[in-house]
Write a protein that holds these residues in place. Structure first.
Motif, short mmCIF file in Angstrom:
data_model
loop_
_atom_site.label_atom_id
_atom_site.label_comp_id
_atom_site.label_asym_id
_atom_site.label_seq_id
_atom_site.Cartn_x
_atom_site.Cartn_y
_atom_site.Cartn_z
N VAL A 1 -5.20 8.06 -1.22
CA VAL A 1 -6.44 7.28 -1.33
C VAL A 1 -6.16 5.91 -1.95
CG1 VAL A 1 -7.34 7.98 -3.60
CG2 VAL A 1 -8.91 7.52 -1.74
N VAL A 2 -5.19 5.83 -2.86
CA VAL A 2 -4.81 4.53 -3.42
C VAL A 2 -4.26 3.62 -2.31
CG1 VAL A 2 -3.16 3.35 -4.93
CG2 VAL A 2 -4.43 5.33 -5.77
N GLY A 3 -3.37 4.17 -1.48
CA GLY A 3 -2.82 3.38 -0.38
C GLY A 3 -3.88 2.94 0.60
N ALA A 4 -4.79 3.85 0.95
CA ALA A 4 -5.87 3.52 1.89
C ALA A 4 -6.79 2.45 1.31
CB ALA A 4 -6.68 4.78 2.22
N ASN A 5 -7.09 2.55 0.02
CA ASN A 5 -7.95 1.56 -0.62
C ASN A 5 -7.31 0.18 -0.65
OD1 ASN A 5 -9.99 3.38 -1.10
ND2 ASN A 5 -9.54 3.67 -3.26
N ILE A 6 -6.00 0.12 -0.85
CA ILE A 6 -5.31 -1.18 -0.83
C ILE A 6 -5.38 -1.79 0.56
CG2 ILE A 6 -3.04 -2.29 -1.02
CD1 ILE A 6 -2.45 -0.35 -3.35
N LEU A 7 -5.21 -0.97 1.59
CA LEU A 7 -5.33 -1.49 2.95
C LEU A 7 -6.75 -1.98 3.23
CD1 LEU A 7 -3.26 1.17 4.95
CD2 LEU A 7 -2.63 -1.21 4.49
N ALA A 8 -7.74 -1.29 2.67
CA ALA A 8 -9.14 -1.65 2.92
C ALA A 8 -9.56 -2.89 2.14
CB ALA A 8 -10.06 -0.48 2.57
N GLY A 9 -9.20 -2.94 0.86
CA GLY A 9 -9.72 -4.00 0.01
C GLY A 9 -8.72 -5.00 -0.51
N GLY A 10 -7.43 -4.79 -0.23
CA GLY A 10 -6.42 -5.67 -0.78
C GLY A 10 -6.59 -7.12 -0.42
N THR A 11 -7.04 -7.40 0.79
CA THR A 11 -7.21 -8.77 1.25
C THR A 11 -8.38 -9.46 0.58
OG1 THR A 11 -6.28 -8.18 3.40
CG2 THR A 11 -7.56 -10.21 3.30
N PHE A 12 -9.33 -8.68 0.06
CA PHE A 12 -10.57 -9.26 -0.47
C PHE A 12 -10.59 -9.32 -1.99
CE2 PHE A 12 -11.38 -7.15 3.59
CZ PHE A 12 -11.81 -8.25 4.34
N SER A 13 -10.44 -8.18 -2.65
CA SER A 13 -10.48 -8.16 -4.11
C SER A 13 -9.11 -7.95 -4.73
CB SER A 13 -11.42 -7.06 -4.60
OG SER A 13 -10.83 -5.78 -4.41
N ALA B 1 0.83 -1.21 0.00
CA ALA B 1 0.00 0.00 0.00
C ALA B 1 0.87 1.26 0.00
CB ALA B 1 -0.93 0.00 1.21
N VAL B 2 1.90 1.27 0.82
CA VAL B 2 2.79 2.43 0.89
C VAL B 2 3.52 2.63 -0.44
CG1 VAL B 2 4.88 3.36 1.97
CG2 VAL B 2 3.08 2.36 3.39
N ALA B 3 4.01 1.53 -1.02
CA ALA B 3 4.73 1.64 -2.30
C ALA B 3 3.82 2.24 -3.38
CB ALA B 3 5.23 0.27 -2.73
N HIS B 4 2.58 1.77 -3.45
CA HIS B 4 1.66 2.29 -4.45
C HIS B 4 1.31 3.75 -4.17
CE1 HIS B 4 1.11 -1.92 -5.63
NE2 HIS B 4 0.53 -1.46 -6.73
N ALA B 5 1.10 4.08 -2.91
CA ALA B 5 0.76 5.46 -2.56
C ALA B 5 1.87 6.41 -2.98
CB ALA B 5 0.50 5.58 -1.06
N LEU B 6 3.12 6.04 -2.70
CA LEU B 6 4.24 6.90 -3.03
C LEU B 6 4.44 7.04 -4.54
CD1 LEU B 6 6.83 5.68 -0.35
CD2 LEU B 6 5.56 7.83 -0.35
N VAL B 7 4.43 5.91 -5.24
CA VAL B 7 4.72 5.98 -6.67
C VAL B 7 3.59 6.64 -7.45
CG1 VAL B 7 3.82 3.70 -7.38
CG2 VAL B 7 5.78 4.70 -8.59
N VAL B 8 2.34 6.47 -7.00
CA VAL B 8 1.23 7.14 -7.67
C VAL B 8 1.39 8.66 -7.56
CG1 VAL B 8 -1.24 7.68 -7.47
CG2 VAL B 8 -0.48 5.31 -7.56
N GLY B 9 1.67 9.14 -6.35
CA GLY B 9 1.83 10.57 -6.16
C GLY B 9 2.94 11.16 -7.00
N VAL B 10 4.06 10.47 -7.06
CA VAL B 10 5.21 10.97 -7.81
C VAL B 10 4.95 10.90 -9.31
CG1 VAL B 10 7.64 10.60 -8.35
CG2 VAL B 10 6.86 10.40 -5.99
N MET B 11 4.41 9.79 -9.80
CA MET B 11 4.23 9.62 -11.24
C MET B 11 3.13 10.51 -11.80
SD MET B 11 6.56 7.85 -12.50
CE MET B 11 7.85 8.09 -11.29
#
Length: 246
Positions: A176-188, A57-67
């Protein structure tokens, strides 16, 4: 209500479109490279644990913001669902949106192929539904998560009256990408992005549940773009230049 501009094939030869496609490829490549690389690392160090999910989640949050910031020339979509959300809001032509989709899928595939080579053929984790999560549940998960992503994109970057948060859009979208991964990563799997799911599925040749990661994100992204543009942005909308609109 904004009209959706069809665009023309002439766009493909225009310098601004060529530059945008080049930047979109580069930024999507590095987004997928970092995101999938983090998933491979988490998988190797312990699998589906809370710590591994947090790291992804952290990796996605960081790279999304930068890219997104780095991709200002193309708009930094990185995601077919973002592209369709902006299409439904009248901010990109249909023809250019198709070019963006092709670009994003090629970039994701290239990033995952390179990762497969650099990691010595390690398993590339794919997005699949967790045990006990049905297709409908998975689609709804992806609709909700992607809606939140596109609503944030519109509220923080597209809306001309974003106010005090002007300039913070890429970082907030990453959050929000990082938060969403924490919320739904285990399920979908919390893909929110057909291109992010496509590359790993291609190199692993594992298409289990893959269609879910097209249907859910595209519905969620399209709905968010249409709703925000039509109900929350107050302005006289000027359609994109096009020979044909509908």
């Amino acid at each position: 209500m904004p009209k959706i501009a069809l665009g023309t094939t002439r766009e493909a030869s225009q310098p601004d479109c060529i530059r945008a496609l080049a930047v979109e490829f580069i930024t999507t490549f590095f987004f997928v490279f970092a995101g999938v690389g983090a998933a491979i690392t988490a998988d190797e160090l312990g699998g589906n644990t809370l710590l591994g999910l947090f790291a992804v989640a952290v990796a996605h949050a960081l790279v999304v913001g930068v890219m997104i910031s780095a991709g200002h020339i193309s708009g930094g979509h990185l995601n077919p669902a973002v592209t369709i959300g902006l299409l439904f809001g009248g901010h990109i032509t249909v023809f250019r949106a198709i070019l963006y989709w092709i670009d994003q899928l090629l970039a994701s595939s290239a990033a995952c192929i390179l990762l497969k080579y650099l990691t010595g053929g390690l398993n590339t984790p794919v997005h699949t539904l967790a045990s006990g999560v049905g297709f409908l549940q998975g689609i709804v998960w992806e609709i909700v998560l992607t809606f939140a992503l596109l609503f944030t994109v519109y509220a923080t970057m597209v809306d001309p009256k974003k106010g005090s948060i002007d300039g913070l859009g890429p970082m907030l979208t990453g959050f929000v990408v990082g938060a969403n991964i924490l919320a739904g990563g285990t399920f979908s799997g919390a893909s929110m992005n057909p291109a992010r799911s496509f590359g790993p599925a291609l190199v692993s040749w594992n298409w289990t549940d893959h269609w879910v990661y097209w249907v859910g994100p595209l519905i969620g992204g399209g709905l968010a773009g249409y709703i925000y543009e039509n109900f929350f942005i107050i302005r006289t909308h000027v359609p994109l230049n096009s020979d044909d609109t509908f």
